[in-house]
Design an enzyme around this catalytic site. Structure first.
Site, PDB file in Angstrom:
ATOM      1  N   HIS A 126       0.641  -1.529  -0.296  1.00  0.00           N
ATOM      2  CA  HIS A 126      -0.053   0.103   0.531  1.00  0.00           C
ATOM      3  C   HIS A 126       1.017   1.184  -0.228  1.00  0.00           C
ATOM      4  CE1 HIS A 126      -4.019   2.344   1.184  1.00  0.00           C
ATOM      5  NE2 HIS A 126      -3.183   3.347   1.575  1.00  0.00           N
ATOM      6  N   GLU A 127       2.004   1.454   1.241  1.00  0.00           N
ATOM      7  CA  GLU A 127       2.620   2.338   1.546  1.00  0.00           C
ATOM      8  C   GLU A 127       3.680   2.751  -0.153  1.00  0.00           C
ATOM      9  OE1 GLU A 127       1.772   4.271   3.004  1.00  0.00           O
ATOM     10  OE2 GLU A 127       0.204   3.667   4.357  1.00  0.00           O
ATOM     11  N   HIS A 130       1.112   4.314  -3.152  1.00  0.00           N
ATOM     12  CA  HIS A 130       1.835   5.976  -2.850  1.00  0.00           C
ATOM     13  C   HIS A 130       3.091   6.191  -3.361  1.00  0.00           C
ATOM     14  CE1 HIS A 130      -2.303   6.486  -0.892  1.00  0.00           C
ATOM     15  NE2 HIS A 130      -1.240   5.514   0.196  1.00  0.00           N
ATOM     16  N   ASP A 202      -7.057   7.267   2.299  1.00  0.00           N
ATOM     17  CA  ASP A 202      -7.031   7.760   1.347  1.00  0.00           C
ATOM     18  C   ASP A 202      -8.404   8.161   0.787  1.00  0.00           C
ATOM     19  OD1 ASP A 202      -4.070   7.782   1.706  1.00  0.00           O
ATOM     20  OD2 ASP A 202      -4.548   5.048   1.023  1.00  0.00           O
TER      21      ASP A 202
END
Length: 330
Positions: A126-127, A130, A202
């Site tokens: 997930h990170e 980004h 988000d």
């Protein structure tokens, strides 16, 4: 006679007109958050109260704290001093300030929080999603750090960026920021073919951004050049018809879907880089900009303009209190 009465408020828009009549509180001075030069000057004031190492530079700290007010800068300096004292250091170093910034931005580090390996892998991807989107989108803010260390309440990881010092934002910049923000969920979908609750914050940011673009900034062809900012939004006194409300909702969903697909397309193309970052996050937990450059190469866009500090020369400003007033030194 000779007495000046001053007052301060965060809401000048709701003051009674009787207060603002000539001879009363009729002269207003707007004080905004400090810019890069202002933050540097504020840091110099607070750094005098603590013992810092020779490597410390107020200009560097000012670059790392965009949008910070004076009280927040004081808090960072105080927190850095506490961190250095706990580690029995003789002077506050840059590493202490970096830790203090992490705590102020993301919250207290939760070292005792146990996360299952599968969940940790989802957080890492997930990170990394980004980070990859921000790295390869021209108008996104430059990446500073990405981490999967749990902090605060409910924060399982975050990607930290350095926003540009800007006063207007173009459409392409907002769209790239939306794509970058949706990169986490897009990465989960691509890698695991499933989505999780980790993208709630988000989605909240993206939804607000999309509604602002369409109903406040007039950045949509179908809704047009209209702005409903500050108007009553309750069910009984809406500033637009039900048809317009439906159109705004449809255009918001369409805009978010387009940026989500753009994030998926970018991450599919950069799948190798996504896997590299995610695996490094799983092993190291924290990656700085220098680590990302070493792993996947330099960012293909020039970020140097973001870090340049402008020197403001001594200038004469004309005071506008009276029409025939002489220019005053500022």
């Amino acid at each position: 006679k000779g007495v000046i009465l001053m007052a301060a408020t965060n809401r000048p828009d709701i003051l009674d007109n009787a207060l603002m009549r000539p001879g009363r509180f009729d002269r207003q001075i707007g004080i905004d958050r400090p810019d890069l030069v202002g933050r540097e000057a504020i840091f110099k004031v607070h750094l005098k109260n603590i013992k810092v190492s020779e490597e410390m530079d107020a200009a560097t700290l000012a670059e790392k704290t965009p949008g910070f007010a004076g009280a927040e800068i004081a808090n960072v300096c105080n927190e850095a001093a506490l961190v250095a004292a706990r580690n029995n250091k003789k002077a506050v170093e840059m590493s202490d300030f970096n830790y203090a910034l992490d705590r102020v931005i993301g919250g207290l580090e939760k070292k005792n929080k146990i996360i299952a390996p599968k969940e940790k892998e989802i957080i890492a991807y997930h990170e990394a999603g980004h980070a990859i989107c921000g790295w390869f989108l021209e108008h996104a803010s430059p990446l500073v750090k990405v981490t999967i260390v749990p902090r605060g309440v409910g924060t399982l990881g975050y990607a930290q960026y350095l926003p540009k010092e800007e006063y207007i934002t173009r459409t392409e910049a907002l769209l790239d920021r939306m794509t970058m923000t949706l990169g986490g969920r897009a990465a989960e979908k691509i890698v695991f073919d499933k989505i999780s609750t980790g993208a709630q914050n988000d989605l909240d940011q993206v939804t607000k951004m999309a509604y602002s673009m369409i109903s406040v900034f007039g950045m949509n062809d179908k809704v047009g050049n209209v702005s409903f900012y500050g108007m009553s939004q309750d069910n009984f006194n809406k500033p637009y018809s039900d048809e317009t409300a439906t159109l705004i909702d449809d255009e918001v969903r369409k805009q978010i879907d387009e940026q989500y697909l753009a994030a998926q397309k970018l991450l599919t193309e950069k799948r190798a880089e996504l896997d590299i970052l995610a695996q490094q996050l799983l092993s190291k937990e924290v990656l700085l900009k220098s680590d990302v450059e070493r792993l996947i190469g330099k960012r293909p866009f020039d970020d140097t303009e973001v870090f340049v500090s402008k020197v403001i020369p001594d200038t004469k400003f004309k005071e506008l209190f009276d029409g025939d007033a002489e220019p005053a030194e500022a």
